[in-house]
Design an enzyme around this catalytic site. Structure first.
Site, PDB file in Angstrom:
ATOM      1  N   ASP A  36     -12.267   6.878 -17.808  1.00  0.00           N
ATOM      2  CA  ASP A  36     -13.395   7.284 -18.874  1.00  0.00           C
ATOM      3  C   ASP A  36     -12.816   8.368 -19.805  1.00  0.00           C
ATOM      4  O   ASP A  36     -11.494   9.053 -19.843  1.00  0.00           O
ATOM      5  CB  ASP A  36     -14.847   8.386 -17.754  1.00  0.00           C
ATOM      6  CG  ASP A  36     -15.880   8.059 -18.894  1.00  0.00           C
ATOM      7  OD1 ASP A  36     -16.867   7.082 -18.711  1.00  0.00           O
ATOM      8  OD2 ASP A  36     -16.311   9.195 -19.915  1.00  0.00           O
ATOM      9  N   SER A 138     -25.627  -6.021 -25.317  1.00  0.00           N
ATOM     10  CA  SER A 138     -26.509  -5.348 -25.794  1.00  0.00           C
ATOM     11  C   SER A 138     -27.492  -6.505 -25.853  1.00  0.00           C
ATOM     12  O   SER A 138     -27.338  -7.764 -26.143  1.00  0.00           O
ATOM     13  CB  SER A 138     -26.800  -3.692 -26.685  1.00  0.00           C
ATOM     14  OG  SER A 138     -28.177  -3.087 -27.076  1.00  0.00           O
ATOM     15  N   TYR A 151     -24.289   0.181 -34.781  1.00  0.00           N
ATOM     16  CA  TYR A 151     -24.312  -0.494 -33.463  1.00  0.00           C
ATOM     17  C   TYR A 151     -24.795  -2.168 -32.746  1.00  0.00           C
ATOM     18  O   TYR A 151     -24.310  -2.712 -32.676  1.00  0.00           O
ATOM     19  CB  TYR A 151     -25.354   0.177 -32.208  1.00  0.00           C
ATOM     20  CG  TYR A 151     -25.888   0.277 -31.387  1.00  0.00           C
ATOM     21  CD1 TYR A 151     -24.585   0.891 -30.441  1.00  0.00           C
ATOM     22  CD2 TYR A 151     -26.664  -0.736 -30.698  1.00  0.00           C
ATOM     23  CE1 TYR A 151     -24.578   0.896 -29.074  1.00  0.00           C
ATOM     24  CE2 TYR A 151     -26.680  -0.617 -29.608  1.00  0.00           C
ATOM     25  CZ  TYR A 151     -25.813  -0.411 -28.643  1.00  0.00           C
ATOM     26  OH  TYR A 151     -25.940  -0.289 -26.565  1.00  0.00           O
TER      27      TYR A 151
HETATM   28  N1  LIG Z   1     -28.437   3.153 -22.213  1.00  0.00           N
HETATM   29  C1  LIG Z   1     -28.645   1.695 -22.511  1.00  0.00           C
HETATM   30  O1  LIG Z   1     -30.579   1.699 -23.107  1.00  0.00           O
HETATM   31  C2  LIG Z   1     -28.504   0.504 -22.940  1.00  0.00           C
HETATM   32  C3  LIG Z   1     -26.700   0.322 -22.940  1.00  0.00           C
HETATM   33  N2  LIG Z   1     -25.436  -0.405 -23.828  1.00  0.00           N
HETATM   34  C4  LIG Z   1     -24.218  -0.821 -22.897  1.00  0.00           C
HETATM   35  O2  LIG Z   1     -23.747  -0.103 -22.083  1.00  0.00           O
HETATM   36  C5  LIG Z   1     -22.690   0.812 -22.571  1.00  0.00           C
HETATM   37  C6  LIG Z   1     -22.531   1.874 -21.611  1.00  0.00           C
HETATM   38  O3  LIG Z   1     -24.019   2.892 -22.252  1.00  0.00           O
HETATM   39  P1  LIG Z   1     -24.477   4.024 -20.876  1.00  0.00           P
HETATM   40  O4  LIG Z   1     -24.123   3.842 -19.594  1.00  0.00           O
HETATM   41  O5  LIG Z   1     -25.719   4.010 -21.265  1.00  0.00           O
HETATM   42  O6  LIG Z   1     -24.560   5.281 -21.344  1.00  0.00           O
HETATM   43  P2  LIG Z   1     -23.872   6.759 -21.067  1.00  0.00           P
HETATM   44  O7  LIG Z   1     -23.854   7.485 -22.572  1.00  0.00           O
HETATM   45  O8  LIG Z   1     -24.380   7.358 -20.117  1.00  0.00           O
HETATM   46  O9  LIG Z   1     -22.235   6.276 -20.592  1.00  0.00           O
HETATM   47  C7  LIG Z   1     -21.142   5.936 -21.033  1.00  0.00           C
HETATM   48  C8  LIG Z   1     -19.868   6.150 -21.281  1.00  0.00           C
HETATM   49  O10 LIG Z   1     -18.685   5.743 -21.702  1.00  0.00           O
HETATM   50  C9  LIG Z   1     -18.040   6.663 -22.391  1.00  0.00           C
HETATM   51  N3  LIG Z   1     -17.334   6.687 -23.617  1.00  0.00           N
HETATM   52  C10 LIG Z   1     -17.678   6.710 -24.652  1.00  0.00           C
HETATM   53  N4  LIG Z   1     -17.046   6.958 -25.404  1.00  0.00           N
HETATM   54  C11 LIG Z   1     -15.466   6.718 -24.664  1.00  0.00           C
HETATM   55  C12 LIG Z   1     -13.974   6.665 -25.267  1.00  0.00           C
HETATM   56  N5  LIG Z   1     -13.556   6.143 -26.648  1.00  0.00           N
HETATM   57  N6  LIG Z   1     -13.438   5.996 -23.942  1.00  0.00           N
HETATM   58  C13 LIG Z   1     -13.661   5.413 -22.808  1.00  0.00           C
HETATM   59  N7  LIG Z   1     -14.587   5.866 -22.381  1.00  0.00           N
HETATM   60  C14 LIG Z   1     -15.898   6.810 -23.355  1.00  0.00           C
HETATM   61  C15 LIG Z   1     -18.389   8.101 -22.032  1.00  0.00           C
HETATM   62  O11 LIG Z   1     -17.711   9.087 -21.654  1.00  0.00           O
HETATM   63  C16 LIG Z   1     -19.689   8.011 -20.857  1.00  0.00           C
HETATM   64  O12 LIG Z   1     -19.350   8.244 -19.418  1.00  0.00           O
HETATM   65  C17 LIG Z   1     -22.224   0.529 -23.532  1.00  0.00           C
HETATM   66  O13 LIG Z   1     -21.646   0.201 -24.259  1.00  0.00           O
HETATM   67  C18 LIG Z   1     -23.676   0.669 -24.327  1.00  0.00           C
HETATM   68  O14 LIG Z   1     -23.368   0.085 -25.908  1.00  0.00           O
HETATM   69  C19 LIG Z   1     -26.589  -1.526 -23.531  1.00  0.00           C
HETATM   70  C20 LIG Z   1     -27.731  -1.446 -24.263  1.00  0.00           C
HETATM   71  C21 LIG Z   1     -28.636  -0.640 -23.834  1.00  0.00           C
HETATM   72  C1  LIG Z   2     -31.789   3.996 -29.494  1.00  0.00           C
HETATM   73  C2  LIG Z   2     -31.205   2.407 -29.637  1.00  0.00           C
HETATM   74  C3  LIG Z   2     -30.770   1.880 -28.238  1.00  0.00           C
HETATM   75  C4  LIG Z   2     -29.876   1.296 -27.918  1.00  0.00           C
HETATM   76  C5  LIG Z   2     -29.104   0.949 -26.563  1.00  0.00           C
HETATM   77  C6  LIG Z   2     -29.232  -0.527 -26.759  1.00  0.00           C
HETATM   78  O1  LIG Z   2     -28.264  -1.410 -26.328  1.00  0.00           O
HETATM   79  C7  LIG Z   2     -31.150  -0.873 -26.366  1.00  0.00           C
HETATM   80  C8  LIG Z   2     -31.180  -2.338 -26.827  1.00  0.00           C
HETATM   81  C9  LIG Z   2     -32.762  -3.264 -26.292  1.00  0.00           C
HETATM   82  C10 LIG Z   2     -33.310  -3.300 -27.826  1.00  0.00           C
HETATM   83  C11 LIG Z   2     -33.432  -3.136 -28.786  1.00  0.00           C
HETATM   84  C12 LIG Z   2     -32.296  -4.506 -29.180  1.00  0.00           C
HETATM   85  C13 LIG Z   2     -32.575  -5.174 -30.439  1.00  0.00           C
HETATM   86  C14 LIG Z   2     -34.041  -5.240 -30.061  1.00  0.00           C
HETATM   87  C15 LIG Z   2     -33.741  -7.486 -31.004  1.00  0.00           C
HETATM   88  C16 LIG Z   2     -35.011  -7.777 -30.719  1.00  0.00           C
HETATM   89  C17 LIG Z   2     -36.854  -7.397 -31.258  1.00  0.00           C
HETATM   90  C18 LIG Z   2     -37.024  -8.419 -32.040  1.00  0.00           C
HETATM   91  C19 LIG Z   2     -36.539  -8.812 -33.842  1.00  0.00           C
HETATM   92  C20 LIG Z   2     -37.573  -9.449 -33.985  1.00  0.00           C
HETATM   93  O2  LIG Z   2     -37.221  -9.830 -35.163  1.00  0.00           O
HETATM   94  O3  LIG Z   2     -39.150  -9.394 -34.072  1.00  0.00           O
END
Ligand SMILES: NC(=O)C1=CN([C@@H]2O[C@H](COP(=O)(O)OP(=O)(O)OC[C@H]3O[C@@H](n4cnc5c(N)ncnc54)[C@H](O)[C@@H]3O)[C@@H](O)[C@H]2O)C=CC1
Ligand SMILES: CCCCCC(=O)/C=C/C=C\C/C=C\C/C=C\CCCC(=O)O
Length: 264
Positions: A36, A138, A151
């Protein structure tokens, strides 16, 4: 693949989903290098993991996935300490629409950087042991999230890269499986302060909050469980596993037959 005795590297492991991935890997008998950029945030979780699983099972390495040099150094250290790498979870990610270059550099290029450096250690064609690479995409890698175009682009890229690498690995004999996890909203810091993170799209914060309300959120442990399924099931390669409150679903994509220039 059974995880007992295997070595895993998890990026972005100090908190959120990355921390949960590290935990589930340790619970299933793997040794884990937690990478990290935020060393301070990793301190307490690391202590807790060391206490629970044994100090010899974990290591923290400060590493920015924007730096190929730092990734290579961290992987080298992991190999020195644990003797090889069998699993890579490219998880580090940010939500920051104010800096689209950084979003792409961390979320997409970080996955590609990590993968290409890992190939140097893991590829069976160059003396590695093979293994599994899990990329954290995601639901925004499957369908567009209106308030987060950069994103969304980064996550579509992760899904495409994962599927192409899976096919390349199978065709070439790397001995590595590649899969993507595509969660909906997960309860982590990443979904806090949404208007600030959206930058020029902050006018769409209310629509995003509404989507979060409608879809609900899932726990980091749900995402880790989905990743575990992809790790242990040797038949899974090139999958994008959507993880929502209703459960996990393997995405179906149209296939294309280039010899007939039409979908199969
Ligand atoms: N929280 C959500 O709703 C969702 C998250 N994700 C994905 O899951 C993954 C993890 O996200 P979360 O745990 O939610 O976020 P978070 O913000 O809780 O954790 C992210 C971690 O990545 C580290 N980080 C950020 N930039 C970095 C870099 N340049 N090098 C090394 N480490 C780095 C941060 O220090 C942190 O520890 C991401 O790729 C995010 O896009 C996907 C879908 C939904
Ligand atoms: C605040 C944004 C956080 C983003 C973190 C993440 O990755 C979570 C995503 C979760 C769901 C939304 C993603 C995509 C939406 C997709 C479809 C919605 C319906 C679109 C349509 O055309 O009807």
């Amino acid at each position: 693949m059974a995880l007992v005795g295997k070595t895993a590297v998890v990026t972005g492991a100090a908190m959120g989903i990355g921390r949960a991935l590290a935990e589930i890997l340790l619970e299933n008998g793997a040794k884990v290098a937690l990478l990290d950029i935020n060393e301070a945030a990793a301190e307490r979780p690391l202590q807790a993991l060391e206490q629970h699983f044994g100090a010899e099972k974990t290591i923290f390495l400060k590493c920015d996935v924007e730096s190929e040099e730092q990734i290579r150094a961290a992987f080298k250290k992991t190999v020195e300490i644990f003797g090889g790498i069998d699993i890579l979870c490219n998880n580090a990610g940010v939500l920051n629409e104010t800096s689209w270059e950084k979003t792409i550099s961390i979320n997409l290029m970080g996955v590609i950087r990590g993968t290409y450096v890992a190939l140097e250690q893991m590829n069976q064609l160059s003396g590695g042991r093979g293994g599994v690479i899990i990329n954290m995409a995601s639901m925004a890698g499957i369908g567009p999230l209106l308030s987060c175009p950069s994103y969304t682009a980064s996550k579509f890229g992760v899904v495409g890269f994962t599927r192409a690498m899976a096919a390349a690995s199978e065709a070439s004999g790397y001995g590595i499986r590649f899969n993507a996890v595509c969660p909906g909203f997960v309860q982590t810091d990443l979904i806090t302060n949404i208007p600030v993170r959206l930058g020029q799209f902050s006018n769409l914060a209310a629509a995003t909050h509404k989507l979060v309300d409608v879809m609900g959120t899932i726990a980091v442990s749900d995402v880790a469980a989905a990743a575990l399924e992809l790790l242990i099931d040797d038949t899974k390669n090139g999958e994008a596993l959507l993880v929502l409150q209703s459960g996990a679903t393997y995405m179906q994509f149209p296939t294309f037959n280039p010899t007939q220039n039409k979908p199969l």
